[in-house]
Design a protein around this motif. Structure first.
Motif, PDB file in Angstrom:
ATOM      1  N   GLN A 635      41.996  21.273 -12.726  1.00 59.57           N
ATOM      2  CA  GLN A 635      41.986  20.566 -14.246  1.00 59.57           C
ATOM      3  C   GLN A 635      41.147  22.223 -14.717  1.00 59.57           C
ATOM      4  O   GLN A 635      40.899  22.783 -15.710  1.00 59.57           O
ATOM      5  N   GLU A 636      39.576  22.186 -14.196  1.00 54.25           N
ATOM      6  CA  GLU A 636      38.476  22.867 -14.236  1.00 54.25           C
ATOM      7  C   GLU A 636      38.941  24.492 -13.897  1.00 54.25           C
ATOM      8  O   GLU A 636      38.388  25.112 -15.364  1.00 54.25           O
ATOM      9  N   MET A 637      39.697  24.259 -13.409  1.00 52.89           N
ATOM     10  CA  MET A 637      40.351  25.822 -13.319  1.00 52.89           C
ATOM     11  C   MET A 637      41.252  26.381 -14.398  1.00 52.89           C
ATOM     12  O   MET A 637      40.896  27.362 -14.524  1.00 52.89           O
ATOM     13  N   LEU A 638      41.862  25.362 -14.843  1.00 51.43           N
ATOM     14  CA  LEU A 638      42.412  25.838 -16.113  1.00 51.43           C
ATOM     15  C   LEU A 638      41.642  26.266 -16.983  1.00 51.43           C
ATOM     16  O   LEU A 638      42.735  27.160 -17.438  1.00 51.43           O
ATOM     17  N   LYS A 639      41.437  25.221 -17.503  1.00 49.15           N
ATOM     18  CA  LYS A 639      40.417  25.728 -18.733  1.00 49.15           C
ATOM     19  C   LYS A 639      39.166  26.547 -18.408  1.00 49.15           C
ATOM     20  O   LYS A 639      38.600  27.813 -19.172  1.00 49.15           O
ATOM     21  N   GLY A 640      39.404  27.377 -17.483  1.00 47.55           N
ATOM     22  CA  GLY A 640      38.035  28.207 -16.822  1.00 47.55           C
ATOM     23  C   GLY A 640      38.885  29.435 -17.419  1.00 47.55           C
ATOM     24  O   GLY A 640      38.364  30.768 -17.551  1.00 47.55           O
ATOM     25  N   GLY A 641      39.971  30.016 -17.551  1.00 48.76           N
ATOM     26  CA  GLY A 641      40.587  30.482 -18.606  1.00 48.76           C
ATOM     27  C   GLY A 641      40.418  30.807 -19.724  1.00 48.76           C
ATOM     28  O   GLY A 641      40.971  32.362 -19.806  1.00 48.76           O
ATOM     29  N   LEU A 642      40.306  29.899 -20.290  1.00 45.02           N
ATOM     30  CA  LEU A 642      39.429  30.226 -21.827  1.00 45.02           C
ATOM     31  C   LEU A 642      37.654  30.241 -21.988  1.00 45.02           C
ATOM     32  O   LEU A 642      37.494  31.121 -22.686  1.00 45.02           O
ATOM     33  N   THR A 643      37.384  30.102 -20.516  1.00 43.48           N
ATOM     34  CA  THR A 643      35.768  29.955 -20.752  1.00 43.48           C
ATOM     35  C   THR A 643      35.019  30.557 -19.947  1.00 43.48           C
ATOM     36  O   THR A 643      33.962  31.069 -19.915  1.00 43.48           O
ATOM     37  N   GLU A 644      36.281  31.281 -19.064  1.00 43.51           N
ATOM     38  CA  GLU A 644      35.463  31.936 -18.458  1.00 43.51           C
ATOM     39  C   GLU A 644      35.436  33.123 -18.601  1.00 43.51           C
ATOM     40  O   GLU A 644      36.598  34.508 -19.222  1.00 43.51           O
ATOM     41  N   PRO A 645      34.398  34.097 -18.375  1.00 41.04           N
ATOM     42  CA  PRO A 645      33.845  35.905 -19.094  1.00 41.04           C
ATOM     43  C   PRO A 645      35.566  36.230 -18.101  1.00 41.04           C
ATOM     44  O   PRO A 645      35.837  36.559 -17.225  1.00 41.04           O
ATOM     45  N   GLY A 646      35.992  37.581 -19.542  1.00 40.44           N
ATOM     46  CA  GLY A 646      37.616  38.427 -18.863  1.00 40.44           C
ATOM     47  C   GLY A 646      38.512  37.241 -18.421  1.00 40.44           C
ATOM     48  O   GLY A 646      39.356  37.493 -17.867  1.00 40.44           O
ATOM     49  N   GLY A 647      38.385  36.003 -18.540  1.00 38.46           N
ATOM     50  CA  GLY A 647      39.789  35.275 -18.699  1.00 38.46           C
ATOM     51  C   GLY A 647      41.354  35.329 -19.519  1.00 38.46           C
ATOM     52  O   GLY A 647      40.922  35.621 -20.274  1.00 38.46           O
ATOM     53  N   THR A 648      42.025  35.735 -18.475  1.00 40.35           N
ATOM     54  CA  THR A 648      43.485  35.989 -19.224  1.00 40.35           C
ATOM     55  C   THR A 648      44.386  35.444 -20.554  1.00 40.35           C
ATOM     56  O   THR A 648      44.739  35.474 -21.107  1.00 40.35           O
ATOM     57  N   THR A 649      43.506  34.459 -20.679  1.00 33.36           N
ATOM     58  CA  THR A 649      44.200  33.251 -21.015  1.00 33.36           C
ATOM     59  C   THR A 649      43.100  33.091 -22.361  1.00 33.36           C
ATOM     60  O   THR A 649      43.626  32.648 -23.350  1.00 33.36           O
ATOM     61  N   GLN A 650      42.091  33.706 -23.110  1.00 34.11           N
ATOM     62  CA  GLN A 650      41.169  34.297 -23.669  1.00 34.11           C
ATOM     63  C   GLN A 650      42.309  34.724 -25.365  1.00 34.11           C
ATOM     64  O   GLN A 650      41.430  34.631 -26.168  1.00 34.11           O
TER      65      GLN A 650
END
Length: 803
Positions: A635-650
């Motif tokens: 779940q944390e990894m999936l949230k990272g798509g938005l919160t991590e820099p360069g995430g493809t879900t941003q």
């Protein structure tokens, strides 16, 4: 045998003596009584099918408990009727639900002595016979006899036995059966019940069986609200449903209606002034023929029918005739929002697709060369071609002539839906194959309930359900790589180096080198946390992780989480090279959000028979298939798509920014080889939804990832859908943040994100994550993304970004 013959001989002698030297009146009485006895014996022999001379008749049990085809109804979770399944569109009503006006109109028109006979109107028979002698033939069947014909199909479903082959006897035998069964019905049912059964069974034309469907079809009303002029039209049709159909033959229908109104006046049901005023009113139709494909959620309803097929077979039930009430999980509000989201985004996707390809044909092979004879080969699978083949055999010139001859047909447009136009069958195939397609489904992760289901952009044009289509999931499959890694003790903060990899694989039985590449075609040589690698969709790290835990374990993890399609256990599986369906992919993501417990997707919650008795109820069943800690970390990894820099879900921020105070989001994009399949699965604590976008065939796709990647095509569908859901106060239960850990988490997941920017990166926040498989000599390259047209294999130091 001799004893029986003696009895008959003595009886005959006695019977002859009754006529011998007897007065005329005695002979007359004996003759009349003899006729009655013989007639009753004849009816008995007909009913019992004596010596198989008269054919089978309806049984007493079938008369006491008659069966009629009744449409099954399908309801949404919010209590709305969303459609029907039927062969004969019939829904029964009770006597109290029928307007007294309709009852009076029916009796005065069809059977004025209905309350005074016992199934057979002998006075009517004699009157009909007298009229026939004078050349004015008319029917003399009572309502009860007509009910027998409607309910038991005496003239089509039951034979007339051996004697039925004799000219003239067939009609007599059928009429006899109608009389017999009419009397039986009068014995078992009251007059009110007979009237109700009749109005529930009679065919009013236009696929309207029974008064409830007829009232809705012709006047968009209900039986209890039918007025005199409407009743006169409907009852008038019963003599000939086509000839007096107000839609097909309005003049005939008007004349017949006025005859019925005059009849009401003659029987003092209405007075002459009322009759004359009603006759001056034109017939006002509100005509709409119902079909199996009326209503919403058509793909979902087909999926329900398919899911229930085995259960129905096991329970000896017929979905199209047993009058079932099927209660489903779909929500009409969410379904509406899903259909609108698909329509809104796919209009833009189609504009982009048309703009990119222009007048060139988009069906291309892996080397981007147009596939020769693509449309010609497709045409040979069309219904038009097969019909012409039946007519002309192997005469290809004749078939080609008619396939290329313009004629009237229907094609799809976004502005008008299915619309009539003139073009050849070949041109229509070329036109329709240029459309991009979409599937969308939303599931409650805690229950498995399917809340929205869109199988494509238009059901009438494309019946094939893209929610159930098997396509390559691309990077969305990485969920299973990293879940397997968490199961094997890794953590989101473990690191791996993004570097060149070369693996030995078999391609069509031949040894090849498989080289996975990243979005920009480069290898940074840098360390990434697994969380950052998942968010940025770093292919080389996903492949390393999958190799460490074992491809077989990745496949088994996917199966445990809900993937039912058989998977090819090759190294490329780690990057989504094996087909899955959108439904099972979204359901597998739901397993993560449901703390590691898997559900089968639930479409139906309960089923009732036509008497309201519950015959099926869904029982909740879920199994813990991955440890809670693994599910929490993912779940944390999936949230990272938005919160991590360069995430493809941003790119999702554009849609969800106003809602993030109350709701947390996560997700993963995916794009397959040559941008043939674009995916996005979005998650919140209470709802998981996914979209797929692509061509009808894998060879039809965007030319570059600039338009064809998951973040550009599939992600906006999810974004538009969630905007509408979260804006709806009645759907507030779908708001919410992910809960705090329910148990101690032993592995670190709050690590710092790192993103290495380089000169080849897209300047847009929407990063490409497509997966391309290219075979060159002995090398097979699987590349995630192509923002630059030429992938580079050199290392790039790039620019490090930390948050």
């Amino acid at each position: 045998m001799r004893y029986i013959c003696n009895i008959f001989r003595k009886f005959w002698l006695w019977y002859k003596n009754l006529y011998h030297e007897s007065p005329w009146y005695k002979k007359t009485i004996v003759g009349i009584l003899s006729f009655i006895v013989v007639f009753l014996l004849y009816l008995g022999m007909v009913d019992w099918n004596f010596l198989w001379l008269f054919g089978k008749s309806p049984s007493l049990a079938s008369i006491q408990d008659p069966e009629q085809p009744v449409a099954s109804e399908i309801y949404s979770a919010d209590g709305q009727l969303i459609g029907k399944y039927f062969r004969e569109n019939r829904l029964p009503v009770k006597y109290e639900e029928i307007s007294p006006i309709l009852i009076k109109t029916l009796i005065t028109t069809e059977d004025e002595r209905f309350y005074h006979h016992f199934g057979i109107d002998f006075q009517g028979l004699f009157s009909a016979a007298k009229d026939m002698v004078h050349g004015h033939g008319r029917g003399a069947s009572t309502i009860t006899q007509q009910l027998v014909k409607n309910m038991f199909k005496i003239r089509s479903q039951y034979s007339t036995g051996i004697l039925g082959f004799i000219p003239g006897l067939r009609l007599i035998i059928m009429k006899s059966k109608e009389w017999i069964n009419a009397i039986k019905i009068e014995m078992f049912y009251s007059k009110k019940e007979i009237l109700t059964m009749y109005l529930n069974t009679v065919d009013f034309g236009s696929n309207a069986y029974g008064i409830k469907t007829a009232a809705k079809t012709y006047f968009h009303t209900i039986p209890s609200e039918i007025n005199y002029e409407q009743a006169a039209v409907l009852v008038g049709m019963l003599r000939a449903t086509t000839y007096y159909n107000p839609r097909l033959n309005p003049k005939n229908s008007l004349k017949r209606r006025n005859v019925v109104l005059d009849n009401l006046c003659n029987h003092h049901v209405i007075n002459k002034d009322v009759c004359d005023s009603l006759k001056d009113i034109p017939i006002k139709l509100n005509y709409a023929v119902e079909s199996n494909y009326d209503g919403i959620a058509l793909y979902f309803r087909e999926a329900v029918a398919n899911e229930l097929s085995q259960w129905l077979k096991e329970n000896d039930l017929d979905l199209y005739s047993d009058g079932l009430k099927i209660y489903t999980t779909i929500d009409t509000r969410m379904q509406k929002y899903a259909e609108e989201a698909v329509n809104k985004e796919m209009r833009q996707v189609q504009r982009n697709f048309n703009s990119q390809w222009g007048k060139r044909n988009p069906w291309c092979d892996e080397k981007h060369q147009e596939i020769p004879h693509f449309i010609e080969d497709l045409s040979k699978r069309s219904i038009a071609y097969k019909l012409l083949q039946l007519k002309f055999g192997n005469q290809s010139d004749s078939i080609d002539y008619y396939m290329n001859k313009p004629h009237r047909l229907k094609v799809f447009t976004y502005d008008k839906g299915m619309t009539d136009t003139t073009m050849s069958s070949m041109d229509s195939i070329r036109y329709m194959e240029r459309f991009m397609h979409c599937g969308f489904v939303a599931i409650e992760p805690q229950t498995g309930y399917v809340k929205a289901w869109v199988g494509d952009i238009n059901f009438e044009a494309w019946k094939y359900d893209k929610v159930m289509a098997r396509r390559q999931p691309g990077s969305t499959f990485k969920l299973f790589d990293y879940t397997a890694a968490m199961n094997h003790g890794m953590s989101p903060c473990d690191t791996r180096v993004d570097h060149y990899l070369s693996l030995d694989v078999l391609d069509h039985g031949k040894p090849k080198k498989w080289i996975p590449r990243n979005a920009n075609g480069n290898f940074t040589g840098r360390e990434y946390s697994l969380k950052a690698a998942f968010a940025q969709s770093i292919n080389t790290v996903a492949v390393q992780v999958a190799q460490e835990v074992g491809i077989h374990n990745v496949a088994e993890t996917a199966k445990a989480m809900g993937i039912k399609t058989p998977l090819e256990e090759t190294p490329a599986l780690s990057l989504g090279a094996s087909d899955v369906t959108l439904l099972e992919l979204v359901n597998a993501y739901s397993t993560v959000i449901n703390d590691g417990k898997v559900h089968d997707p639930v479409l139906v919650t309960r089923i009732e028979d036509q008497d309201g008795k519950k015959i099926y109820e869904h029982l909740d069943s879920q199994v813990q298939v991955i440890p809670y800690e693994s599910a929490f970390l993912m779940q944390e990894m999936l949230k990272g798509g938005l919160t991590e820099p360069g995430g493809t879900t941003q790119a999702l921020w554009e849609f969800i920014s106003p809602y993030t105070r109350e709701t947390e989001f996560g997700g993963k994009t995916g794009t397959s080889q040559n941008h043939s399949d674009a995916w996005f699965v979005g998650v919140t604590h209470n709802l998981v939804a996914g979209a797929w976008v692509g061509g009808e065939h894998r060879s039809i796709h965007f030319q570059t990832g600039a338009y064809g990647q998951g973040s550009r095509t599939a992600l906006p569908v999810y974004g538009y859908f969630m905007q509408r859901v979260l804006d709806d106060p009645s759907l507030s239960k779908y708001k919410g943040k992910f809960p705090k850990p329910k148990q101690t988490i032993t592995r670190d997941y709050n690590c710092q994100g790192v993103y290495y920017r380089n000169e080849n990166d897209s300047s847009s926040i929407i990063l490409d994550d497509s997966t391309n498989t290219n075979i060159d000599g002995d090398e097979m390259n699987l590349q995630e993304g192509t923002p630059s047209e030429t992938p580079k294999e050199k290392k790039d130091d790039g620019e490090k970004v930390v948050i």
